[in-house]
Write an enzyme that holds these catalytic residues in place. Sequence first.
Site, PDB file in Angstrom:
ATOM      1  N   ILE A  35     -12.570  69.253  59.703  1.00  0.00           N
ATOM      2  CA  ILE A  35     -12.639  67.910  58.720  1.00  0.00           C
ATOM      3  C   ILE A  35     -13.571  67.703  57.622  1.00  0.00           C
ATOM      4  O   ILE A  35     -13.435  66.944  56.896  1.00  0.00           O
ATOM      5  CB  ILE A  35     -12.802  66.709  59.853  1.00  0.00           C
ATOM      6  CG1 ILE A  35     -12.151  65.336  59.437  1.00  0.00           C
ATOM      7  CG2 ILE A  35     -14.134  66.667  60.179  1.00  0.00           C
ATOM      8  CD1 ILE A  35     -11.988  64.356  60.492  1.00  0.00           C
ATOM      9  N   TYR A 142     -17.071  63.508  78.334  1.00  0.00           N
ATOM     10  CA  TYR A 142     -16.996  65.134  77.933  1.00  0.00           C
ATOM     11  C   TYR A 142     -16.412  65.645  78.750  1.00  0.00           C
ATOM     12  O   TYR A 142     -15.357  66.595  78.728  1.00  0.00           O
ATOM     13  CB  TYR A 142     -18.530  65.409  77.417  1.00  0.00           C
ATOM     14  CG  TYR A 142     -18.315  66.670  76.768  1.00  0.00           C
ATOM     15  CD1 TYR A 142     -17.592  67.200  75.732  1.00  0.00           C
ATOM     16  CD2 TYR A 142     -19.121  67.763  77.415  1.00  0.00           C
ATOM     17  CE1 TYR A 142     -17.748  68.582  75.125  1.00  0.00           C
ATOM     18  CE2 TYR A 142     -19.152  68.979  77.103  1.00  0.00           C
ATOM     19  CZ  TYR A 142     -18.441  69.192  75.795  1.00  0.00           C
ATOM     20  OH  TYR A 142     -18.614  70.587  75.422  1.00  0.00           O
TER      21      TYR A 142
HETATM   22  N1  LIG Z   1     -22.338  74.491  71.419  1.00  0.00           N
HETATM   23  C1  LIG Z   1     -22.494  74.616  72.803  1.00  0.00           C
HETATM   24  O1  LIG Z   1     -23.552  74.649  73.552  1.00  0.00           O
HETATM   25  C2  LIG Z   1     -21.029  74.384  73.660  1.00  0.00           C
HETATM   26  C3  LIG Z   1     -21.218  74.395  75.085  1.00  0.00           C
HETATM   27  C4  LIG Z   1     -20.011  74.336  75.592  1.00  0.00           C
HETATM   28  C5  LIG Z   1     -18.860  74.268  75.139  1.00  0.00           C
HETATM   29  N2  LIG Z   1     -18.850  74.155  73.603  1.00  0.00           N
HETATM   30  C6  LIG Z   1     -17.652  73.749  73.033  1.00  0.00           C
HETATM   31  O2  LIG Z   1     -17.308  74.639  71.902  1.00  0.00           O
HETATM   32  C7  LIG Z   1     -16.387  73.813  71.012  1.00  0.00           C
HETATM   33  C8  LIG Z   1     -17.293  73.833  69.637  1.00  0.00           C
HETATM   34  O3  LIG Z   1     -18.627  73.176  69.863  1.00  0.00           O
HETATM   35  P1  LIG Z   1     -19.607  73.567  68.849  1.00  0.00           P
HETATM   36  O4  LIG Z   1     -20.867  73.428  69.342  1.00  0.00           O
HETATM   37  O5  LIG Z   1     -19.434  74.435  67.678  1.00  0.00           O
HETATM   38  O6  LIG Z   1     -19.468  71.916  68.361  1.00  0.00           O
HETATM   39  P2  LIG Z   1     -20.191  71.257  66.739  1.00  0.00           P
HETATM   40  O7  LIG Z   1     -20.234  69.857  67.241  1.00  0.00           O
HETATM   41  O8  LIG Z   1     -21.162  72.004  66.067  1.00  0.00           O
HETATM   42  O9  LIG Z   1     -18.797  71.566  65.967  1.00  0.00           O
HETATM   43  C9  LIG Z   1     -17.555  70.875  66.036  1.00  0.00           C
HETATM   44  C10 LIG Z   1     -17.036  70.539  64.684  1.00  0.00           C
HETATM   45  O10 LIG Z   1     -15.817  69.932  64.678  1.00  0.00           O
HETATM   46  C11 LIG Z   1     -15.763  69.347  63.638  1.00  0.00           C
HETATM   47  N3  LIG Z   1     -14.909  68.109  63.886  1.00  0.00           N
HETATM   48  C12 LIG Z   1     -15.107  66.889  64.162  1.00  0.00           C
HETATM   49  N4  LIG Z   1     -14.138  65.912  64.350  1.00  0.00           N
HETATM   50  C13 LIG Z   1     -12.882  66.803  63.733  1.00  0.00           C
HETATM   51  C14 LIG Z   1     -11.654  66.653  63.428  1.00  0.00           C
HETATM   52  N5  LIG Z   1     -11.086  65.269  63.803  1.00  0.00           N
HETATM   53  N6  LIG Z   1     -10.854  67.512  63.032  1.00  0.00           N
HETATM   54  C15 LIG Z   1     -11.335  68.831  62.753  1.00  0.00           C
HETATM   55  N7  LIG Z   1     -12.604  69.091  62.983  1.00  0.00           N
HETATM   56  C16 LIG Z   1     -13.310  67.998  63.511  1.00  0.00           C
HETATM   57  C17 LIG Z   1     -16.932  68.913  63.150  1.00  0.00           C
HETATM   58  O11 LIG Z   1     -16.931  68.602  61.738  1.00  0.00           O
HETATM   59  C18 LIG Z   1     -17.770  69.873  63.465  1.00  0.00           C
HETATM   60  O12 LIG Z   1     -17.941  71.119  62.403  1.00  0.00           O
HETATM   61  C19 LIG Z   1     -16.142  72.803  71.622  1.00  0.00           C
HETATM   62  O13 LIG Z   1     -15.065  72.391  72.143  1.00  0.00           O
HETATM   63  C20 LIG Z   1     -17.620  72.359  72.567  1.00  0.00           C
HETATM   64  O14 LIG Z   1     -17.101  71.361  73.709  1.00  0.00           O
HETATM   65  C21 LIG Z   1     -20.106  74.356  72.950  1.00  0.00           C
END
Ligand SMILES: NC(=O)c1ccc[n+]([C@@H]2O[C@H](COP(=O)([O-])OP(=O)(O)OC[C@H]3O[C@@H](n4cnc5c(N)ncnc54)[C@H](O)[C@@H]3O)[C@@H](O)[C@H]2O)c1
Length: 320
Positions: A35, A142
């Site tokens: 986004i 979540y």
């Molecule tokens: N980072 C962790 O420790 C962790 C652990 C378990 C699971 N996860 C999962 O991994 C995935 C990615 O996590 P992350 O840590 O990279 O998250 P993050 O918050 O760093 O990144 C999420 C991205 O999604 C984008 N976003 C937000 N709203 C949006 C929309 N409407 N349309 C398109 N993009 C949008 C944001 O701009 C951001 O760049 C998620 O599903 C999260 O639940 C992450």
Amino acid sequence: MKSILVTGASGQIGSELVAKLQDVYGEDNVVATDIRKSPDAAQQSAGPFEILDVTDGKRMFEIAKQYDVDTVIHLAALLSARAEENPQLAWNLNMTGLVNGLEVARQLDCQFFTPSSIAAFGPSTPKSGTPQDTLQRPNTIYGVTKVSGELLCDYYHSKFGVDTRGVRFPGLISYVTPPGGGTTDYAVEIYYHAVQYGNYTSFIGKGTYMDMMYMPDALDAIVQLMEADGDKLVHRNAFNITAMSVAPEDIESAIQELMPGFAVSYAVDPVRQAIADSWPSSIDSSCAEMEWGFRPRYDLGEMTKDMLLKLHRKLQVKTS
Ligand SMILES: NC(=O)c1ccc[n+]([C@@H]2O[C@H](COP(=O)([O-])OP(=O)(O)OC[C@H]3O[C@@H](n4cnc5c(N)ncnc54)[C@H](O)[C@@H]3O)[C@@H](O)[C@H]2O)c1
């Protein structure tokens, strides 16, 4: 995987995953979408980038069709702590985005990956050695979206034959892009503060054990699972994976090995502590090991060495 669409590509995982996928599959074969563009120009994808709000299914379909993708890696989501601040937004983003991604995969016959989380477990889940298949009654929004997502991915596989795959990530530790508002973020901040200030005040309390993993292992796991022989996968979605179970004082000790003056104090945030307390202290990743050969390379000591080295370079702080 030959041509891959990544959603949420500017986030903590996406910014590094896109670069890795480009190395393996070619720069032009990875379409990064988010986004927003990455605020850090250096992290901006070298290959194609499209602005995409994942709640807009029509636009997601158009981009997937335009680039003729055969794989969707769906990362866009609101993470645990930020989701608790706005549960309605979390449900809408995490579930509508996921349904849209699965629909694109169904209609264009794509392989599909999305991460679940240790947040898919809850207070009634066995807390240590948490098995792959067990009670899942999370008490955070979540976690509710993550359990629903796991079930939905299983459903799209059994009902429509979509090749859905996924893991339950633990807290991910990395030095490239800051985390986006999760409960395990302290385990990233602690390294930044060690390098910048020589001390850290933890919002998660002493003795709180959670699973963690270094980003290179998380990226390898995604590629390995996507390339695995589908006939050998019993679980497909939501594989437990972990590299270490650690509490703040364990990371403090690991940092002190290299920076003896480093010290941690505590100012516990009740909201994030309650979330942490509802999660397992250590999960069992044996199904991932058996079904597709998951094996992390970094333990706490190796990760700490690499994090401190990379952060000293990134923040241009001289090592003493
Ligand atoms: N980072 C962790 O420790 C962790 C652990 C378990 C699971 N996860 C999962 O991994 C995935 C990615 O996590 P992350 O840590 O990279 O998250 P993050 O918050 O760093 O990144 C999420 C991205 O999604 C984008 N976003 C937000 N709203 C949006 C929309 N409407 N349309 C398109 N993009 C949008 C944001 O701009 C951001 O760049 C998620 O599903 C999260 O639940 C992450």
